[in-house]
Scaffold this active site. Structure first.
Site, PDB file in Angstrom:
ATOM      1  CB  CYS A  76      -0.917  -0.007   1.226  1.00 43.47           C
ATOM      2  SG  CYS A  76      -1.863   1.517   1.413  1.00 43.47           S
ATOM      3  CG  HIS A 168      -3.733  -0.972  -9.198  1.00 41.85           C
ATOM      4  ND1 HIS A 168      -4.373  -0.260  -8.212  1.00 41.85           N
ATOM      5  CD2 HIS A 168      -2.557  -1.404  -8.662  1.00 41.85           C
ATOM      6  CE1 HIS A 168      -3.617  -0.260  -7.126  1.00 41.85           C
ATOM      7  NE2 HIS A 168      -2.510  -0.946  -7.376  1.00 41.85           N
ATOM      8  CD  GLU A 217      -7.173   1.497  -1.231  1.00 38.97           C
ATOM      9  OE1 GLU A 217      -6.378   0.560  -1.007  1.00 38.97           O
ATOM     10  OE2 GLU A 217      -7.104   2.602  -0.681  1.00 38.97           O
ATOM     11  CB  CYS A 226      -5.436   3.974  -3.816  1.00 36.70           C
ATOM     12  SG  CYS A 226      -4.598   2.401  -4.154  1.00 36.70           S
ATOM     13  N   GLY A 229      -2.517   2.829  -6.604  1.00 36.99           N
ATOM     14  CA  GLY A 229      -3.497   3.115  -7.650  1.00 36.99           C
ATOM     15  C   GLY A 229      -3.131   4.334  -8.462  1.00 36.99           C
TER      16      GLY A 229
END
Length: 283
Positions: A76, A168, A217, A226, A229
């Site tokens: 993350c 993603h 998410e 994110c 992302g």
């Protein structure tokens, strides 16, 4: 068992951060159960996920993260910035650059700005984006998956798929305000062509160097930001001719600066990390 925690956020993407280098927490409760309990916004502390510092034999430290639903993502980006701040301000690791072990591989955060002994901004070397469908993973026969149509209950959607160590699906739209993030995000997350599910980014291009982004998410739902992302979105936008390599990404929680270095192929993400409050809780 009484444990100390920091509640932190990176652009509103919030986490409960814990030190379990001695594995005392792991010996007391399963991390998945811990995450569900602590992340509950009415009966717990409230967060998108739980991050734990663990010992590593091969790196400076190990980063472990669990989503609010108890699932374990690989990495993350927003959490990594919070992690670097937590380590520095707790004197666990005080160098400006550290090598962190994650399920997505080695990640290198670097402290960019400090003020009065506190970390304000962190730049994270997110590594090289993965574009081969089997490595994302995404079921597709081509060498890359850019602008690939997928069939859903709401019709055909065009997705561009990238892995930043986690999957993603980037969807470009004309107007973010008209998108039903929750229904479409959930549908794409659980689409059968994503065997490990996926994060979903909805992108409105503003110009060659700016975009607006909203995110669904995997395992957490709608969040304010994110980091991985944003990196995936810039990768997909550049490869499809929509932006350059350096893009300011405007998210619900604030802005991230994403830069895709042409020579090394690495993506660098710079943004803030903040501590909200500190406390202890009996688990």
């Amino acid at each position: 068992m009484l444990i100390n925690f920091w509640k932190m956020h990176g652009l509103g993407n919030d986490f409960v951060v814990l030190d379990d280098r001695d594995e005392a927490i792991a010996g007391h409760i399963d991390y998945s159960d811990l995450a569900v309990r602590l992340c509950h916004r009415r009966f717990g502390i409230g967060a998108d996920g739980v991050i734990l510092a663990r010992h590593s034999d091969t790196h400076d430290i190990r980063f472990v993260i669990y989503n609010s639903d108890g699932s374990q993502p690989e990495m993350c980006g927003n959490g990594m910035r919070c992690f670097a701040k937590y380590l520095y301000e707790n004197s666990i690791l005080v160098q400006d650059e550290i090598k962190v072990q994650t399920l997505a591989g080695t990640v290198v955060p670097r402290i960019e700005k400090k003020q009065d002994g506190q970390v304000v901004s962190v730049c994270v070397d997110m590594g090289v984006p993965r574009l081969v469908p089997g490595q994302i993973p995404f079921v597709h026969d081509g060498a890359m998956a850019l602008g690939v149509p997928i069939e859903t209950a709401q019709g055909t959607l065009s997705v561009s798929c990238v892995s930043m160590g986690n999957p993603h699906a980037v969807i470009f739209v004309n107007d973010l305000s008209l998108v039903d993030i929750e229904s479409i995000g959930s549908m794409v997350e659980n689409h059968h062509r994503f065997p490990e599910k996926t994060n979903v980014e909805f992108i409105e291009i503003l110009n060659d160097s700016q975009m607006k982004m909203r995110v669904w998410e995997r395992g957490a739902g709608v969040t304010l930001a994110c980091g991985t992302g944003a990196c995936a979105a810039v990768t997909a936008a550049h490869l499809t001719g929509r932006t350059g390599r350096k893009v300011l990404v405007h998210l619900d929680g604030g802005d991230l600066q994403i830069s895709w270095d042409e020579s090394s192929g690495h993506i660098f993400k710079t943004g803030p990390a903040q501590a909200v409050f500190k406390g202890n809780i009996d688990i």
